[in-house]
Design an enzyme around this catalytic site. Sequence first.
Site, mmCIF file in Angstrom:
data_model
loop_
_atom_site.group_PDB
_atom_site.id
_atom_site.type_symbol
_atom_site.label_atom_id
_atom_site.label_comp_id
_atom_site.label_asym_id
_atom_site.label_seq_id
_atom_site.Cartn_x
_atom_site.Cartn_y
_atom_site.Cartn_z
ATOM 1 N N TRP A 19 20.591 62.726 -3.230
ATOM 2 C CA TRP A 19 21.578 61.670 -3.013
ATOM 3 C C TRP A 19 22.713 62.249 -2.176
ATOM 4 O O TRP A 19 23.260 63.292 -2.511
ATOM 5 C CB TRP A 19 22.146 61.109 -4.319
ATOM 6 C CG TRP A 19 23.295 60.188 -4.011
ATOM 7 C CD1 TRP A 19 23.214 58.958 -3.441
ATOM 8 C CD2 TRP A 19 24.695 60.466 -4.171
ATOM 9 N NE1 TRP A 19 24.484 58.446 -3.242
ATOM 10 C CE2 TRP A 19 25.404 59.346 -3.680
ATOM 11 C CE3 TRP A 19 25.419 61.553 -4.667
ATOM 12 C CZ2 TRP A 19 26.810 59.284 -3.679
ATOM 13 C CZ3 TRP A 19 26.808 61.493 -4.676
ATOM 14 C CH2 TRP A 19 27.487 60.358 -4.186
ATOM 15 N N GLU A 26 17.729 58.670 -2.990
ATOM 16 C CA GLU A 26 18.453 57.641 -3.749
ATOM 17 C C GLU A 26 19.421 56.869 -2.856
ATOM 18 O O GLU A 26 20.326 57.444 -2.265
ATOM 19 C CB GLU A 26 19.236 58.332 -4.877
ATOM 20 C CG GLU A 26 20.045 57.377 -5.734
ATOM 21 C CD GLU A 26 20.836 58.106 -6.835
ATOM 22 O OE1 GLU A 26 20.844 59.354 -6.850
ATOM 23 O OE2 GLU A 26 21.473 57.422 -7.646
ATOM 24 N N LYS A 37 22.261 53.746 -1.932
ATOM 25 C CA LYS A 37 23.485 53.229 -2.531
ATOM 26 C C LYS A 37 24.083 52.178 -1.607
ATOM 27 O O LYS A 37 23.936 52.240 -0.398
ATOM 28 C CB LYS A 37 24.455 54.400 -2.731
ATOM 29 C CG LYS A 37 25.698 54.048 -3.514
ATOM 30 C CD LYS A 37 26.372 55.325 -4.003
ATOM 31 C CE LYS A 37 27.670 55.001 -4.688
ATOM 32 N NZ LYS A 37 28.222 56.145 -5.403
ATOM 33 N N ASP A 76 18.899 53.551 -8.577
ATOM 34 C CA ASP A 76 19.981 53.689 -9.550
ATOM 35 C C ASP A 76 20.469 52.288 -9.882
ATOM 36 O O ASP A 76 20.784 51.500 -8.983
ATOM 37 C CB ASP A 76 21.096 54.547 -8.932
ATOM 38 C CG ASP A 76 22.253 54.815 -9.886
ATOM 39 O OD1 ASP A 76 22.777 53.846 -10.478
ATOM 40 O OD2 ASP A 76 22.664 55.976 -10.020
ATOM 41 N N HIS A 125 23.643 50.825 -8.143
ATOM 42 C CA HIS A 125 23.829 50.961 -6.696
ATOM 43 C C HIS A 125 23.590 49.715 -5.864
ATOM 44 O O HIS A 125 23.284 49.813 -4.675
ATOM 45 C CB HIS A 125 22.945 52.098 -6.188
ATOM 46 C CG HIS A 125 23.486 53.443 -6.559
ATOM 47 N ND1 HIS A 125 23.016 54.618 -6.022
ATOM 48 C CD2 HIS A 125 24.483 53.793 -7.398
ATOM 49 C CE1 HIS A 125 23.694 55.638 -6.528
ATOM 50 N NE2 HIS A 125 24.582 55.156 -7.371
ATOM 51 N N HIS A 168 17.455 56.099 -11.931
ATOM 52 C CA HIS A 168 18.726 56.562 -12.450
ATOM 53 C C HIS A 168 19.257 55.409 -13.283
ATOM 54 O O HIS A 168 19.837 54.460 -12.760
ATOM 55 C CB HIS A 168 19.706 56.921 -11.325
ATOM 56 C CG HIS A 168 19.655 58.355 -10.964
ATOM 57 N ND1 HIS A 168 20.570 58.957 -10.137
ATOM 58 C CD2 HIS A 168 18.806 59.333 -11.360
ATOM 59 C CE1 HIS A 168 20.276 60.244 -10.038
ATOM 60 N NE2 HIS A 168 19.206 60.490 -10.752
ATOM 61 N N ASP A 227 29.868 50.364 -9.548
ATOM 62 C CA ASP A 227 29.016 51.490 -9.917
ATOM 63 C C ASP A 227 29.804 52.459 -10.799
ATOM 64 O O ASP A 227 30.076 53.597 -10.427
ATOM 65 C CB ASP A 227 28.532 52.186 -8.631
ATOM 66 C CG ASP A 227 27.621 53.364 -8.926
ATOM 67 O OD1 ASP A 227 26.926 53.321 -9.962
ATOM 68 O OD2 ASP A 227 27.613 54.313 -8.126
ATOM 69 N N ASP A 238 29.144 53.832 -13.719
ATOM 70 C CA ASP A 238 28.428 54.851 -14.493
ATOM 71 C C ASP A 238 28.830 54.898 -15.965
ATOM 72 O O ASP A 238 29.032 55.972 -16.524
ATOM 73 C CB ASP A 238 28.568 56.231 -13.822
ATOM 74 C CG ASP A 238 27.793 56.295 -12.517
ATOM 75 O OD1 ASP A 238 26.569 56.181 -12.555
ATOM 76 O OD2 ASP A 238 28.423 56.439 -11.444
ATOM 77 N N ASP A 284 21.730 58.509 -15.524
ATOM 78 C CA ASP A 284 22.842 58.876 -14.643
ATOM 79 C C ASP A 284 24.086 58.094 -15.058
ATOM 80 O O ASP A 284 24.341 57.014 -14.555
ATOM 81 C CB ASP A 284 22.482 58.591 -13.174
ATOM 82 C CG ASP A 284 23.600 59.041 -12.231
ATOM 83 O OD1 ASP A 284 24.485 59.798 -12.669
ATOM 84 O OD2 ASP A 284 23.583 58.622 -11.055
HETATM 85 C C1 RNT Z 1 26.034 58.606 -7.091
HETATM 86 C C2 RNT Z 1 24.609 58.749 -7.477
HETATM 87 C C3 RNT Z 1 24.197 60.130 -7.891
HETATM 88 C C4 RNT Z 1 25.183 60.836 -8.789
HETATM 89 C C5 RNT Z 1 24.674 62.093 -9.463
HETATM 90 C C6 RNT Z 1 25.781 62.906 -10.044
HETATM 91 O O1 RNT Z 1 26.426 57.310 -6.955
HETATM 92 O O2 RNT Z 1 24.302 57.846 -8.485
HETATM 93 O O3 RNT Z 1 22.925 60.079 -8.444
HETATM 94 O O4 RNT Z 1 25.656 59.971 -9.791
HETATM 95 O O5 RNT Z 1 23.904 62.787 -8.605
HETATM 96 ZN ZN ZN Z 2 22.366 58.014 -9.404
#
Ligand code: RNT
Ligand code: ZN
Length: 421
Positions: free
Chosen positions: A187, A228, A230, A261, A264, A288, A296, A298, A328
Amino acid sequence: MNEKTREQAYEVAKAQYAALGVNADKAIETLNSVPISIHCWQADDVSGFENPEGELTGGIQTTGNYPGKARNIDELKADLEKVLTLVPGKHRISLHATYGDFGNTFVDRDQIEPKHFQSWIDWAKKHDVKLDFNSTFFSHPKSSSGYTLSDFDPEIRAFWKEHLRRCRLIAAEIGRQQGDPCIHNIWIPDGEKDKTVSRYEHRRLLKESLDEVLAEKISTDYLKDCIECKLFGIGSESFVTGSHEFYMGYTVKNNMMLTLDSGHFHPTEVISDKLSSVLLFVPEVNLHVSRPERWDSDHVVILDNELLAIAQEIVRSGHLQRVHFGLDFFDASINRIGAYVIGIRSTQKAILQALLEPTETLRDFEKEDKNFQRLAYLEELKAMPWSDLYNYYCEQQGVPVGDAYIKEIQAYEENVTSKRV
Ligand code: RNT
Ligand code: ZN
C-alpha cells in the site's frame, strides 16, 4: 453459565440448524480452518521500531492516548501472545517493514534485510503462527512530497523501489522458513491534497515502478504479492495514484492478488459487493477488514452488517480458500488488547454465521421467485443461536467463553500494560 448448560445450549442450537439442513459441526470445523491475519500495528498505534518517536504520516491517523501501548518489540510480542490466548483458532500475524528487530541501530528502508525479521520468524514458529508482511511507504522523510513509487523524482522512486524489492525478499524468506506463502501487501500513500493535473503521469510512473520491481519473479510457494487501493486519505483528498481502477487493472492484467480494505471506498460503497466480481478476474483476494466511521477512520471491527455481508459473499461464492482475512484497524483510544480481541472475535462470528446459512434453500427460493420466503429466512437467521455454537467452539479450543475475555484483559491491563509509563 457452566460447562454443562453450555453443552446443552450447543446441542439445542445444533438441532435447530439441523432442522434447516445445516451441519453446525461442519461449520465450526470450517471456521477453525480460517486464519485471521492479525495486524501487528494495533498494539503500538502504527509506530514501529525504526523510529518509534517519529510522526505517523501518509494520510492515516491514530487518535487517542490510551495508556499501555507497546513500546518495543518484546512488549509487542507479549501483547500479541496475550491476544492469541483469547481467541479460538490458529492465526497469522501481519508485520509491517518498520517492525523489524533493528536493535539500537537505525536501518533505513532501503537497507532492511531478512535478518532483521529472523527473531519474528523464530517467535512465530514457537507460537505456531504464520507471518504476513507489508512494505512501509509512509512515516519517512522520503515520502514527504506525498509521493513514493509515483514521485516525479527518479531518486525518490529508486529509493522506494529498493524498499519494495527488499520487502519482497524478506517476505519470501519468511514464506520459505514457515513453509507457507507469506502474503505481502503493498500500500502506498501517494496522492495530493488538491486538483492534480498530472494524474496520468503519476499513474504511469506507478505502473513503471511496480512493473520493474515485480519483474523479479519469486515463487508463489513463498511469496504472494498483493496491492491495496484507496479512494482518498488525509492530505490526498483530491488524488490518489493507486486508485481502485488502477489496481483492479493492474491485478487483472498481471494475474495477481488484490487487497480490498473496507474503509477505502465511498461511504456507501461496500467491498462485500465487489467480491463476487473481483473473484472472477483475480486469483486471490486479500482483505483489510476495517470499520470506517464516516471516513477511513480505521475503527475497531465489530459485528456489523457489512462485516456479515463480506463473510456471506465469500462463503456463498464457494471461494473461502481464495480470500484471506486480514485486519486493519488502529484505535489508540481504548485498551489495545481489547481492540484486537473484539475485532478478531467479531470477524469469526461473521464467518460462522455465514457458514451456518442454508444457502441452497435460499437459492431455491430465489430460482422459484419466492422472494418473500428468501427475505423471511434471512431475517429468521439473524436470531438463530449461532452464539451458542461460537461459545462451544471457544470452550473446545480452551479460550475464554462469552464475556470471560473481558476480565482477562482487565487483569492484563492491571498487571502489564498499565505499568508501561
Ligand atoms: C491505509 C491502508 C494501509 C494501512 C496499513 C498500516 O489506508 O489501509 O493498509 O492502514 O498498512
Ligand atoms: Zn488497509
